[in-house]
Design an enzyme around this catalytic site. Structure first.
Site, PDB file in Angstrom:
ATOM      1  N   LYS A  15      -6.692  -0.994   4.265  1.00 58.09           N
ATOM      2  CA  LYS A  15      -6.253   0.352   3.892  1.00 58.09           C
ATOM      3  C   LYS A  15      -7.453   1.298   3.867  1.00 58.09           C
ATOM      4  O   LYS A  15      -8.408   1.085   3.121  1.00 58.09           O
ATOM      5  CB  LYS A  15      -5.650   0.306   2.485  1.00 58.09           C
ATOM      6  CG  LYS A  15      -4.167   0.579   2.429  1.00 58.09           C
ATOM      7  CD  LYS A  15      -3.685   0.455   1.014  1.00 58.09           C
ATOM      8  CE  LYS A  15      -2.462   1.288   0.805  1.00 58.09           C
ATOM      9  NZ  LYS A  15      -1.978   1.174  -0.573  1.00 58.09           N
TER      10      LYS A  15
HETATM   11  C1  E4P Z   1       1.104   2.743  -1.618  1.00 54.08           C
HETATM   12  O1  E4P Z   1       0.633   2.193  -0.650  1.00 54.08           O
HETATM   13  C2  E4P Z   1       0.274   3.272  -2.704  1.00 54.08           C
HETATM   14  O2  E4P Z   1      -0.665   2.294  -3.021  1.00 54.08           O
HETATM   15  C3  E4P Z   1       1.025   3.626  -3.943  1.00 54.08           C
HETATM   16  O3  E4P Z   1       2.401   3.671  -3.693  1.00 54.08           O
HETATM   17  C4  E4P Z   1       0.523   4.879  -4.623  1.00 54.08           C
HETATM   18  O4  E4P Z   1       1.421   5.232  -5.643  1.00 54.08           O
HETATM   19  P1  E4P Z   1       1.084   6.306  -6.786  1.00 54.08           P
HETATM   20  O5  E4P Z   1       1.099   7.675  -6.168  1.00 54.08           O
HETATM   21  O6  E4P Z   1       2.202   6.130  -7.759  1.00 54.08           O
HETATM   22  O7  E4P Z   1      -0.242   5.927  -7.339  1.00 54.08           O
END
Ligand code: E4P
Length: 229
Positions: free
Chosen positions: A81
């Protein structure tokens, strides 16, 4: 599924609804997974050939590439990522491009706009992660962003897939699915809410009771001696 909790992941894998797992450093920290390698390896083993996204933890682009290579060496199903920009707004597209050229799959994360998804796709990302909840935090409609990105990917035949993350309500899941998300990464607490319904329970209760009553009728007929027809 958006979680680093291997017990939750295993539970829902057994239910047949998990195609992959996404994590980020905040999820890992919140779930008490301080050793990222151990946590990621555990998830990768559980997931088999399904993808597990693990996020870099640096602003420096060379370090991102280094971390990405290390993560990718942990298991063949690791997806790295990479944020679309770092915390100073500097482009991470070069990192996405370099890792992709090395055969490492990249999930471009923290995407909040159509244009960010466009450039991440051009740089070679396998997945573009649109953060629905955070798009809405800014007063924008995530469904519009998701739908536009999906149309553009399909029109030009790009292989990138949309992951919708940052799910805050059950309704976000329905909206993302109908807007054209290829993948929705769902935090575990939402899955029972998607599944259960008071009236479904009542319906099943009615059918079970009537099934029992039918068996009682057969037993009574046998007892009366006229059940041999
Ligand atoms: C997804 O890949 C993200 O890691 C995650 O959904 C982020 O979510 P948040 O905006 O609730 O932190």
């Amino acid at each position: 599924m958006d979680s680093g909790d291997s017990r939750e992941v295993e539970k829902w894998l057994q239910q047949g609804v998990v195609d992959g797992v996404t994590t980020n450093p905040s999820i890992m920290l919140k779930e008490g997974i301080y050793d990222m390698e151990d946590g990621a390896r555990r998830l990768c083993a559980l997931l088999g050939d399904r993808p597990v996204s693990v996020e870099v933890t640096t602003n420096d682009q060379e370090d991102m590439i280094r971390q990405g290579r290390v993560f990718a060496s942990w298991a063949p199903n690791v997806v790295v990522k990479i944020p679309v920009v770092n915390e100073f707004g500097e482009s991470c597209l070069g990192v996405i491009s370099a890792l992709t050229h090395e055969g490492i799959r990249v999930n471009t994360t923290a995407i909040l706009s159509f244009n960010q998804a466009l450039v991440a796709t051009k740089a070679g990302a396998t997945y573009v992660s649109i953060f629905a909840g955070r798009v809405a935090d800014e007063g924008n409609d995530p469904a519009v962003v998701i739908r536009n990105v999906r149309h553009w990917l399909d029109d030009w035949d790009y292989p990138a897939e949309i992951i919708v993350g940052s799910i805050r309500t059950v309704m976000d899941i329905q909206n993302a699915a109908l807007a054209g998300a290829h993948i929705i990464t769902i935090p575990p607490p939402f899955l029972p809410k998607m599944l259960d319904h008071r009236y479904t329970r009542e319906t099943v209760r009615q059918f079970n009771r009537d099934g029992e009553k039918a068996l009682e009728q057969i037993a009574e007929m046998h007892a009366r001696g006229n059940g041999d027809s």
